[in-house]
Design a protein around this motif. Structure first.
Motif, PDB file in Angstrom:
ATOM      1  N   LEU A 158      20.656  -8.962  -5.856  1.00  0.00           N
ATOM      2  CA  LEU A 158      20.131  -8.202  -4.732  1.00  0.00           C
ATOM      3  C   LEU A 158      19.095  -9.044  -3.995  1.00  0.00           C
ATOM      4  CD1 LEU A 158      19.566  -4.710  -6.423  1.00  0.00           C
ATOM      5  CD2 LEU A 158      21.482  -5.410  -4.972  1.00  0.00           C
ATOM      6  N   ILE A 159      19.088  -8.933  -2.676  1.00  0.00           N
ATOM      7  CA  ILE A 159      18.099  -9.627  -1.844  1.00  0.00           C
ATOM      8  C   ILE A 159      17.224  -8.556  -1.216  1.00  0.00           C
ATOM      9  CG2 ILE A 159      17.743 -11.146   0.129  1.00  0.00           C
ATOM     10  CD1 ILE A 159      20.546 -12.259  -0.422  1.00  0.00           C
ATOM     11  N   TYR A 160      15.920  -8.691  -1.375  1.00  0.00           N
ATOM     12  CA  TYR A 160      14.997  -7.669  -0.863  1.00  0.00           C
ATOM     13  C   TYR A 160      14.989  -7.661   0.661  1.00  0.00           C
ATOM     14  CZ  TYR A 160      10.636  -5.149  -0.038  1.00  0.00           C
ATOM     15  OH  TYR A 160       9.685  -4.272   0.414  1.00  0.00           O
ATOM     16  N   GLY A 161      14.786  -8.809   1.299  1.00  0.00           N
ATOM     17  CA  GLY A 161      14.941  -8.932   2.739  1.00  0.00           C
ATOM     18  C   GLY A 161      13.808  -8.401   3.594  1.00  0.00           C
ATOM     19  N   ALA A 162      12.720  -7.880   2.992  1.00  0.00           N
ATOM     20  CA  ALA A 162      11.642  -7.295   3.803  1.00  0.00           C
ATOM     21  C   ALA A 162      10.275  -7.599   3.220  1.00  0.00           C
ATOM     22  CB  ALA A 162      11.834  -5.791   3.927  1.00  0.00           C
ATOM     23  N   MET A 163      10.106  -8.771   2.574  1.00  0.00           N
ATOM     24  CA  MET A 163       8.810  -9.104   1.994  1.00  0.00           C
ATOM     25  C   MET A 163       7.788  -9.353   3.106  1.00  0.00           C
ATOM     26  SD  MET A 163       6.844  -9.585  -0.566  1.00  0.00           S
ATOM     27  CE  MET A 163       7.989  -9.575  -1.941  1.00  0.00           C
ATOM     28  N   ASN A 176      -2.071  -2.845  -9.949  1.00  0.00           N
ATOM     29  CA  ASN A 176      -0.801  -3.575  -9.875  1.00  0.00           C
ATOM     30  C   ASN A 176      -0.175  -3.392  -8.495  1.00  0.00           C
ATOM     31  OD1 ASN A 176      -0.999  -4.403 -12.561  1.00  0.00           O
ATOM     32  ND2 ASN A 176      -0.024  -2.525 -13.303  1.00  0.00           N
ATOM     33  N   LEU A 177       0.749  -4.283  -8.179  1.00  0.00           N
ATOM     34  CA  LEU A 177       1.439  -4.219  -6.899  1.00  0.00           C
ATOM     35  C   LEU A 177       2.746  -3.450  -7.039  1.00  0.00           C
ATOM     36  CD1 LEU A 177       0.993  -7.854  -5.507  1.00  0.00           C
ATOM     37  CD2 LEU A 177      -0.472  -5.858  -5.180  1.00  0.00           C
ATOM     38  N   LYS A 178       3.094  -2.716  -5.985  1.00  0.00           N
ATOM     39  CA  LYS A 178       4.345  -1.972  -5.915  1.00  0.00           C
ATOM     40  C   LYS A 178       5.087  -2.391  -4.644  1.00  0.00           C
ATOM     41  CE  LYS A 178       3.548   0.869  -9.466  1.00  0.00           C
ATOM     42  NZ  LYS A 178       4.441   1.078 -10.641  1.00  0.00           N
ATOM     43  N   LEU A 179       6.368  -2.640  -4.793  1.00  0.00           N
ATOM     44  CA  LEU A 179       7.211  -3.030  -3.662  1.00  0.00           C
ATOM     45  C   LEU A 179       7.882  -1.781  -3.114  1.00  0.00           C
ATOM     46  CD1 LEU A 179       7.623  -5.891  -2.582  1.00  0.00           C
ATOM     47  CD2 LEU A 179       9.794  -5.969  -3.797  1.00  0.00           C
ATOM     48  N   ILE A 180       7.739  -1.544  -1.805  1.00  0.00           N
ATOM     49  CA  ILE A 180       8.299  -0.336  -1.195  1.00  0.00           C
ATOM     50  C   ILE A 180       9.255  -0.739  -0.077  1.00  0.00           C
ATOM     51  CG2 ILE A 180       6.262   1.040  -1.761  1.00  0.00           C
ATOM     52  CD1 ILE A 180       5.420   0.772   1.185  1.00  0.00           C
ATOM     53  N   ASP A 181       9.967   0.243   0.453  1.00  0.00           N
ATOM     54  CA  ASP A 181      10.891   0.101   1.588  1.00  0.00           C
ATOM     55  C   ASP A 181      12.038  -0.854   1.267  1.00  0.00           C
ATOM     56  OD1 ASP A 181      12.219   0.146   3.950  1.00  0.00           O
ATOM     57  OD2 ASP A 181      10.570  -0.584   5.183  1.00  0.00           O
ATOM     58  N   PHE A 182      13.108  -0.270   0.719  1.00  0.00           N
ATOM     59  CA  PHE A 182      14.298  -1.048   0.374  1.00  0.00           C
ATOM     60  C   PHE A 182      15.411  -0.838   1.409  1.00  0.00           C
ATOM     61  CE2 PHE A 182      11.974  -1.384  -3.443  1.00  0.00           C
ATOM     62  CZ  PHE A 182      12.470  -2.467  -4.145  1.00  0.00           C
ATOM     63  N   SER A 183      15.028  -0.457   2.633  1.00  0.00           N
ATOM     64  CA  SER A 183      16.042  -0.214   3.658  1.00  0.00           C
ATOM     65  C   SER A 183      16.702  -1.504   4.132  1.00  0.00           C
ATOM     66  CB  SER A 183      15.408   0.511   4.850  1.00  0.00           C
ATOM     67  OG  SER A 183      14.339  -0.254   5.400  1.00  0.00           O
ATOM     68  N   HIS A 184      16.066  -2.670   3.904  1.00  0.00           N
ATOM     69  CA  HIS A 184      16.663  -3.942   4.316  1.00  0.00           C
ATOM     70  C   HIS A 184      17.324  -4.684   3.147  1.00  0.00           C
ATOM     71  CE1 HIS A 184      14.900  -3.370   8.165  1.00  0.00           C
ATOM     72  NE2 HIS A 184      13.667  -3.596   7.795  1.00  0.00           N
ATOM     73  N   ALA A 185      17.249  -4.145   1.946  1.00  0.00           N
ATOM     74  CA  ALA A 185      17.815  -4.832   0.782  1.00  0.00           C
ATOM     75  C   ALA A 185      19.340  -4.824   0.862  1.00  0.00           C
ATOM     76  CB  ALA A 185      17.341  -4.164  -0.503  1.00  0.00           C
ATOM     77  N   ARG A 197      18.473  -7.934  10.038  1.00  0.00           N
ATOM     78  CA  ARG A 197      17.444  -6.940   9.767  1.00  0.00           C
ATOM     79  C   ARG A 197      16.257  -7.632   9.123  1.00  0.00           C
ATOM     80  NH1 ARG A 197      19.997  -2.304   6.315  1.00  0.00           N
ATOM     81  NH2 ARG A 197      21.270  -3.983   5.489  1.00  0.00           N
ATOM     82  N   GLY A 198      15.060  -7.184   9.471  1.00  0.00           N
ATOM     83  CA  GLY A 198      13.846  -7.781   8.926  1.00  0.00           C
ATOM     84  C   GLY A 198      12.733  -7.722   9.958  1.00  0.00           C
ATOM     85  N   GLU A 206      17.755 -18.536   8.821  1.00  0.00           N
ATOM     86  CA  GLU A 206      19.092 -18.079   8.454  1.00  0.00           C
ATOM     87  C   GLU A 206      19.217 -16.560   8.506  1.00  0.00           C
ATOM     88  OE1 GLU A 206      16.755 -18.431   4.571  1.00  0.00           O
ATOM     89  OE2 GLU A 206      17.042 -19.650   6.376  1.00  0.00           O
ATOM     90  N   GLN A 207      18.090 -15.852   8.320  1.00  0.00           N
ATOM     91  CA  GLN A 207      18.155 -14.389   8.367  1.00  0.00           C
ATOM     92  C   GLN A 207      18.405 -13.901   9.785  1.00  0.00           C
ATOM     93  OE1 GLN A 207      15.052 -12.634   6.061  1.00  0.00           O
ATOM     94  NE2 GLN A 207      15.642 -10.526   6.503  1.00  0.00           N
TER      95      GLN A 207
END
Length: 473
Positions: A158-163, A176-185, A197-198, A206-207
């Motif tokens: 899987l590629i997250y795509g929205a870091m 701790n850190l939490k990663l949110i918003d997986f709409s671009h994954a 998307r991004g 390349e994106q």
């Protein structure tokens, strides 16, 4: 359980235990077939949906993401629903401590919902906007956490795509850190082109071409680290990043080097895996923690050896002393006449010079008074307070709809909004990058044969410096 309930349709607050909205009579219960949820606070509003804080019947708090069925054609609706369902399927099978847990998904009266853990904390974007460049040691530690969650995603292809700092929350309870918003994954498919998307500035080249890879997440993480360490968001119009040590000289060379390598435009020159980047982070942290070497010991002074005894010199042979030189030697006659001629010649030359240029010796020129010296004050630190100011604009853009995809239309509006903010609030040092949300539109305002006018309302909360912030029309 005593919280007011937000209407899903008109967002009007209603008293607890109310079944239907007092303003529009819409049903306040989500997912009547159970488990049932209630909206309690609007966090972010978008054109085709929103993000809410909500609760269930037991009072447990959740994050509820909404997708509205407001599409202009069947193709647009099918694409949006497919992306929403892909996000649901992805989050349903993910299990990582740095990813919010999935709880439910359902549709309710033309709205589609996704229920996740509610993370109480602050986005790193808000933290760096308020405090400026963040401490290097803290950023490197956070980067190690982000590498762990990206490695987990990459292991599942899987590629997250929205870091970006907006999508990373610092949990208040644990730190701790939490990663949110997986709409671009997306699922990684080599050499398969997908829709672009991004977020501009954090996306590698390349994106933009729809060929997102695992190295794309490495680039986005490098852009995120550069933003946190320098306090400057990336330029959405270019791929240029200033060397970190030119912006913050105290950053270690190892940290600057690893961020620069992550931001290489060519994928082959970046880190080839998240594991390789994490190893570089560990080495940079170890280099910072290593104490400075102690000074070299000074050699003790060696005793100076005593000189060897010198044999006595033989007694000198006595000789009669030489005759003393005469007290005065009179000069010769030739030397005397030469000296007199030279002195006479010099006197004649001096007399002629005085007659020709008397002002050079007899004119008095008083010295000029010194120019006054004024001290130039050095600029001090900007002590104006930073205020989070909400800005809203109604914008109209003219485009050729046959050449402009729908997602690119959104980006045009976002860039126009950011440019307008930088002009209207130039006195208050607005950030170079502003990410607005669409509160209305884009919708067609006027249509001609080749050009269509779109109108949209955008809004963003922007950090500004000053006390008397202007309010342009």
């Amino acid at each position: 359980m005593n919280q007011n309930i937000l209407c899903p349709a008109c967002h009007q607050l209603n008293a607890p235990q109310t079944r239907f909205c007092r303003l529009c009579s819409h049903d306040l219960i989500l997912n009547n077939l159970g488990p049932r949820y209630f909206l309690t606070r609007l966090i972010k509003l978008r054109e085709q949906g929103a993000i809410f804080e909500g609760r269930d019947e037991a009072g447990r708090v959740y994050l509820i993401k909404e997708l509205l069925d407001r599409f202009r054609n069947a193709n647009e609706r099918a694409a949006a629903l497919a992306r929403f369902q892909a996000e649901v399927d992805m989050l349903r099978r993910l299990n990582h401590p740095q990813i919010p847990r999935f709880h439910a998904s359902f549709d309710d009266q033309g709205r589609y919902y996704l229920v996740l853990d509610f993370i109480k904390g602050e986005a790193l974007a808000e933290l760096v906007a308020r405090e400026g460049p963040l401490p290097e040691a803290q950023v490197l530690a956070w980067a190690t956490q982000l590498c762990a969650v990206l490695a987990y995603l990459h292991d599942q292809e899987l590629i997250y795509g929205a870091m970006q700092p907006t999508n990373v929350l610092l949990e208040a309870a644990t730190g701790n850190l939490k990663l949110i918003d997986f709409s671009h994954a997306t699922v990684f498919q080599p050499n398969v082109r997908v829709s672009q998307r991004g977020t501009r500035g954090y996306m590698p080249p390349e994106q933009y071409r729809g060929l997102t890879t695992k190295q794309s997440d490495i680039y986005a993480l490098g852009a995120t680290l550069h933003h946190l360490l320098s306090g400057r968001p990336p330029d959405p119009a270019s791929f240029a990043f200033a060397p970190l040590r030119t912006l913050v000289p105290t950053i270690a060379p190892q940290s600057e080097a690893l961020v620069a390598r992550a931001l290489e435009l060519q994928q082959a020159q970046r880190f080839q895996s998240i594991g390789e980047l994490r190893a570089a982070l560990v080495a940079a942290q170890a280099a910072r923690a290593q104490p400075a070497p102690p000074p070299a010991p000074v050699a003790s002074a060696q005793p100076t050896p005593a000189p060897a005894p010198v044999a006595p010199l033989p007694a000198p042979i006595s000789r009669p002393p030489p005759a003393p030189p005469p007290l005065h030697t009179p000069p010769s006659t030739k030397t005397f006449y030469v000296t007199v001629r030279v002195v006479s010649l010099l006197a004649v030359c001096m007399f002629a010079f005085l007659i020709a240029f008397p002002e050079r010796f007899f004119t008095y020129n008083p010295p000029s008074p010194p120019l006054p010296r004024t001290a130039t004050p050095l600029p001090g630190p900007d002590t104006r307070p930073i205020v989070m100011h909400t800005i809203s604009y109604d914008l109209i853009l003219s485009v050729d709809p046959t050449l402009l995809p729908y997602e690119t239309l959104h980006e045009r509006f976002e860039l126009a909004f950011a440019a307008r903010v930088r002009v209207d609030y130039a006195c208050c040092d607005p950030p170079m990058f502003v990410q607005p949300v669409f509160t209305q539109g884009p919708i067609v305002f006027s249509a001609a044969d080749e050009i269509t006018l779109y109108i949209a309302t955008l809004e963003a909360t922007v950090p500004l410096r000053g006390e008397n912030i202007p309010t342009p029309p």
